[in-house]
Design a protein around this motif. Structure first.
Motif, PDB file in Angstrom:
ATOM      1  N   ALA A   1     -31.748  -3.485  38.771  1.00 58.20           N
ATOM      2  CA  ALA A   1     -30.526  -4.040  38.202  1.00 58.20           C
ATOM      3  C   ALA A   1     -30.709  -4.448  36.747  1.00 58.20           C
ATOM      4  O   ALA A   1     -29.737  -4.518  35.994  1.00 58.20           O
ATOM      5  CB  ALA A   1     -30.075  -5.248  39.020  1.00 58.20           C
TER       6      ALA A   1
ATOM      7  N   ARG B   1     -30.996  -2.776  29.844  1.00 53.18           N
ATOM      8  CA  ARG B   1     -29.829  -2.239  30.546  1.00 53.18           C
ATOM      9  C   ARG B   1     -29.610  -3.033  31.836  1.00 53.18           C
ATOM     10  O   ARG B   1     -30.535  -3.214  32.625  1.00 53.18           O
ATOM     11  CB  ARG B   1     -30.002  -0.760  30.855  1.00 53.18           C
TER      12      ARG B   1
ATOM     13  N   ARG C   1     -27.109  -3.578  35.325  1.00 51.94           N
ATOM     14  CA  ARG C   1     -26.110  -2.997  36.225  1.00 51.94           C
ATOM     15  C   ARG C   1     -25.580  -4.116  37.124  1.00 51.94           C
ATOM     16  O   ARG C   1     -26.332  -4.751  37.849  1.00 51.94           O
ATOM     17  CB  ARG C   1     -26.724  -1.872  37.064  1.00 51.94           C
TER      18      ARG C   1
ATOM     19  N   GLU D   1     -22.817  -5.847  39.981  1.00 51.06           N
ATOM     20  CA  GLU D   1     -21.979  -5.630  41.153  1.00 51.06           C
ATOM     21  C   GLU D   1     -20.768  -6.534  41.024  1.00 51.06           C
ATOM     22  O   GLU D   1     -20.884  -7.693  40.636  1.00 51.06           O
ATOM     23  CB  GLU D   1     -22.744  -5.952  42.437  1.00 51.06           C
TER      24      GLU D   1
ATOM     25  N   ASN E   1     -23.089  -2.427  24.383  1.00 51.51           N
ATOM     26  CA  ASN E   1     -22.268  -1.219  24.589  1.00 51.51           C
ATOM     27  C   ASN E   1     -21.652  -0.732  23.273  1.00 51.51           C
ATOM     28  O   ASN E   1     -20.464  -0.374  23.199  1.00 51.51           O
ATOM     29  CB  ASN E   1     -21.170  -1.473  25.625  1.00 51.51           C
TER      30      ASN E   1
ATOM     31  N   ALA F   1     -19.348  -2.724  33.879  1.00 50.87           N
ATOM     32  CA  ALA F   1     -20.295  -3.088  34.931  1.00 50.87           C
ATOM     33  C   ALA F   1     -21.711  -2.688  34.561  1.00 50.87           C
ATOM     34  O   ALA F   1     -22.669  -3.150  35.205  1.00 50.87           O
ATOM     35  CB  ALA F   1     -19.890  -2.422  36.238  1.00 50.87           C
ATOM     36  N   THR F   2     -21.860  -1.842  33.548  1.00 50.67           N
ATOM     37  CA  THR F   2     -23.178  -1.509  33.020  1.00 50.67           C
ATOM     38  C   THR F   2     -23.232  -1.940  31.558  1.00 50.67           C
ATOM     39  O   THR F   2     -22.359  -1.569  30.766  1.00 50.67           O
ATOM     40  CB  THR F   2     -23.451   0.005  33.120  1.00 50.67           C
TER      41      THR F   2
ATOM     42  N   ASP G   1     -25.434  -2.025  28.098  1.00 47.97           N
ATOM     43  CA  ASP G   1     -26.554  -1.537  27.306  1.00 47.97           C
ATOM     44  C   ASP G   1     -26.686  -2.489  26.119  1.00 47.97           C
ATOM     45  O   ASP G   1     -25.843  -2.496  25.215  1.00 47.97           O
ATOM     46  CB  ASP G   1     -26.296  -0.113  26.827  1.00 47.97           C
TER      47      ASP G   1
END
Length: 646
Positions: free
Chosen positions: A525, A555, A557, A559, A584, A608-609, A611
């Protein structure tokens, strides 16, 4: 400068004899107070007295334990255990030198002065650590002689000595730390230099600066005081300057500077740096307006607590319609010297340290103001009745200040601070460390993941919180609730802020996710993509990874819902203070991540992701044995999410 009045035809020995008898009575009457950096100074004194060198040995610890049974057990235990185990990193106040010998972090000059009286008192059956009192009193004796020379009057010298005592001298006279020596020798040095004794004055200042290095500014300001007070407008600047650049003045300054230079030379020889304390126990990032205001005006330990009458007397005298312009200039120089003494002290890590009312730094840093008042009094041709009333009022106010300072210790609020926090708490926001330790009645590290509350009758009066503490709502309101958004908040320093008045909570909370060491280690994650050194597990607050080079990427991730804001927590390696954050592809600018708190994300960055790219301006190698270019130690990334699915 005006010539001193002719000395009265009394025997030259009478004044020093009376002063010596008075100080001897104090030595006999009072016990030493074991405060300040007493563990260091007692061990160094025993070491010098017993084996003629300042390096600490196991037998020195045993000797001090026997002389002070039951006192400072934990520091002695920690130091002894580390020495026996051969550890490189010892109990905080001690370090290893170039050949593995153990030394106190403070220079041993004060202990060297105390070693002779220590041996003498022990031989005579007198408690040997009264040696520290003897050294303090000798410094006051030197001040008394300087006052007599400056005024040319025994009576005025006694008044000057009383002024020193009422401006903090009485608080630190019996401490087993060098504050009294630094203050008395700094003031005596200024008096002697101004009255034509540059060698004696500079040597005393050099001695004062051995334990408190910012006193080095004496060697800039003492000649400026003399130039200003002696200035003859008819001669012009060049002639006045040449009149000050005499061999005697230059020799005095050189001798005092050489004495002052002994500690940095010793530090360079043993530790490879001019000041081991500055390296280990200071941070220039702490210097700022909050601490500067605290140094002068904090109601617990600020300078104003120690010298309120002195400040009022200076204002009354310099604001008189017929006030001496030359004396006003001397006061301006004194204020600048006090500021120069204060600024470097603002960088110390332990701001709320042991004190007798007024903090130790502020006590000796107030001596230029005492000197300014003495200059004002000396320049008056006579002391009229009105002035005598002012001096009496000064003495009364200062006596009250000294009594006030003895009513509390450094882990409790002063009576003045208690009144302010009771009657008008919204106008008083102490430096965070002062509030945290005194509200909790302890001497400990202040931690961003905790909060500190001052209560009166079970109700919060003031709460100190850190911007990086995302668990604050749960800590103060419980699960499923959060602090009311309209609470009065006052920003302080280093990311801390105060919530004034009672706390209120409202229903509802926001989903959030925290990524720490375990998540970084798994890499599912939360992945440390590039620009990071090896993960380190060094205990609470130091589990994480150092950045490597100028750019680092992470990075995440998530939920659930997309990220609304994020917090990046950690520590910097000086001189790094800020990091450019890009999420991002959206630039959030340069941020002080150890203080910034939550960083709101623009709509284009919410996903949700995440960078995350961190740009570091000045990566540095931490030392000769570690060439890695480090800037920021990443401890945690916390994310607040919008409800629902992305």
């Amino acid at each position: 400068m005006q010539t001193p009045a002719s000395l009265s035809p009394t025997p030259a020995w009478r004044f020093p004899l009376l002063v010596a008898l008075a100080l001897a009575a104090l030595l006999a009457t009072y016990k030493p107070y074991y405060g300040g950096d007493v563990v260091e100074y007692t061990l160094a004194t025993v070491a010098i007295a017993d084996h003629g060198s300042p390096d600490i040995r196991l037998e020195d610890i045993a000797r001090v334990r026997a002389l002070l049974p039951g006192m400072f057990t934990e520091p002695f235990d920690l130091l002894e255990q580390g020495m026996r185990a051969g550890e490189q990193k010892l109990y905080a106040a001690f370090v290893r030198g170039r050949e593995g010998s153990v030394f106190p972090v403070h220079y041993f000059g004060y202990s060297l002065l105390a070693a002779g009286p220590f041996k003498l008192f022990e031989a005579l059956g007198i408690p040997p650590f009264k040696a520290f009192q003897a050294v303090n009193l000798l410094a006051v004796f030197a001040l008394a002689l300087a006052l007599r020379r400056f005024f040319g009057s025994e009576a005025k010298a006694w008044l000057g000595l009383g002024l020193f005592m009422l401006c903090g001298g009485v608080l630190y006279l019996h401490w087993s730390s060098p504050e009294c020596v630094s203050a008395a020798c700094l003031l005596a040095g200024l008096l002697l230099y101004a009255s034509g004794a540059p060698v004696a004055g500079s040597l005393l200042a050099g001695l004062a600066g051995q334990q408190n290095p910012t006193i080095v500014f004496f060697f800039v300001f003492a000649p400026l005081f003399k130039l200003w007070l002696d200035y003859d407008r008819a001669l012009g600047f060049g002639a006045n300057l040449r009149a000050q650049l005499t061999r005697r003045n230059l020799a005095g300054l050189a001798a005092g500077a050489a004495l002052f230079a002994l500690p940095p030379l010793f530090n360079l020889w043993q530790f490879g740096v001019p000041n081991i304390i500055a390296k280990l126990f200071s941070d220039p990032a702490l210097v700022g307006a909050t601490r500067l205001a605290s140094f002068y005006f904090d109601l617990n330990q600020g300078m104003i607590i120690g010298v309120p009458g002195l400040v009022l007397a200076l204002l009354v005298l310099v604001l008189r319609p017929r006030a001496d312009g030359r004396a006003r200039g001397a006061l301006l120089l004194a204020a600048l010297l006090t500021l120069a003494l204060a600024l470097p002290a603002l960088a110390v890590l332990n701001w709320n340290s042991g004190a007798a009312g007024v903090m130790r730094y502020a006590f000796w840093a107030a001596m230029p103001l005492v000197f300014a008042l003495l200059v004002l009094l000396r320049r008056l041709p006579r002391w009229p009745a009105g002035l005598q009333v002012v001096l009496a009022g000064l003495a009364a106010i200062q006596a009250v200040a000294m009594l006030h300072a003895q009513r509390y210790d450094y882990v409790h609020f002063s009576p003045a601070a208690v009144r302010m926090l009771t009657w008008a708490p919204q106008y008083y926001h102490p430096e965070p460390e002062i509030f945290a330790e005194r509200a909790g009645n302890h001497d400990n590290y202040i931690q961003p993941d905790k909060h500190y509350v001052l209560q009166r009758e079970g109700v919060a009066v003031k709460t100190l919180v850190h911007a990086s503490n995302l668990q604050l709502d749960a800590q103060l309101c419980g699960q499923g609730a959060r602090l009311a958004p309209d609470l009065p908040v006052t920003p302080s320093a280093y990311g801390w802020r105060y919530i004034d008045g009672p706390l209120r909570c409202v229903a509802g909370s926001q989903p959030q996710r925290s990524f720490q060491y375990d998540a970084f280690k798994t890499g599912t994650a939360a992945a440390l993509v590039s620009g990071w050194s090896t993960l380190e597990a060094n205990g609470p607050g130091w589990n994480g990874a150092w950045s490597l080079g100028t750019r680092s990427r992470v990075r995440l991730r998530l939920e659930g819902g997309p990220a609304e804001s994020l917090l990046i927590a950690g520590h910097y390696l000086a001189p790094n203070r800020q990091t450019r954050v890009v999420v991002n592809g959206q630039d959030l600018g340069w941020q002080a991540l150890d203080q910034a708190g939550l960083l709101p994300l623009p709509p284009a960055a919410r996903a949700a992701t995440l960078d995350i790219e961190l740009e570091h301006a000045t990566p540095q190698a931490p030392g000769p044995g570690d060439p890695r270019p480090l800037a920021f130690f990443l401890r945690e990334i916390s994310v607040r999410q919008l409800p629902g699915k992305p």
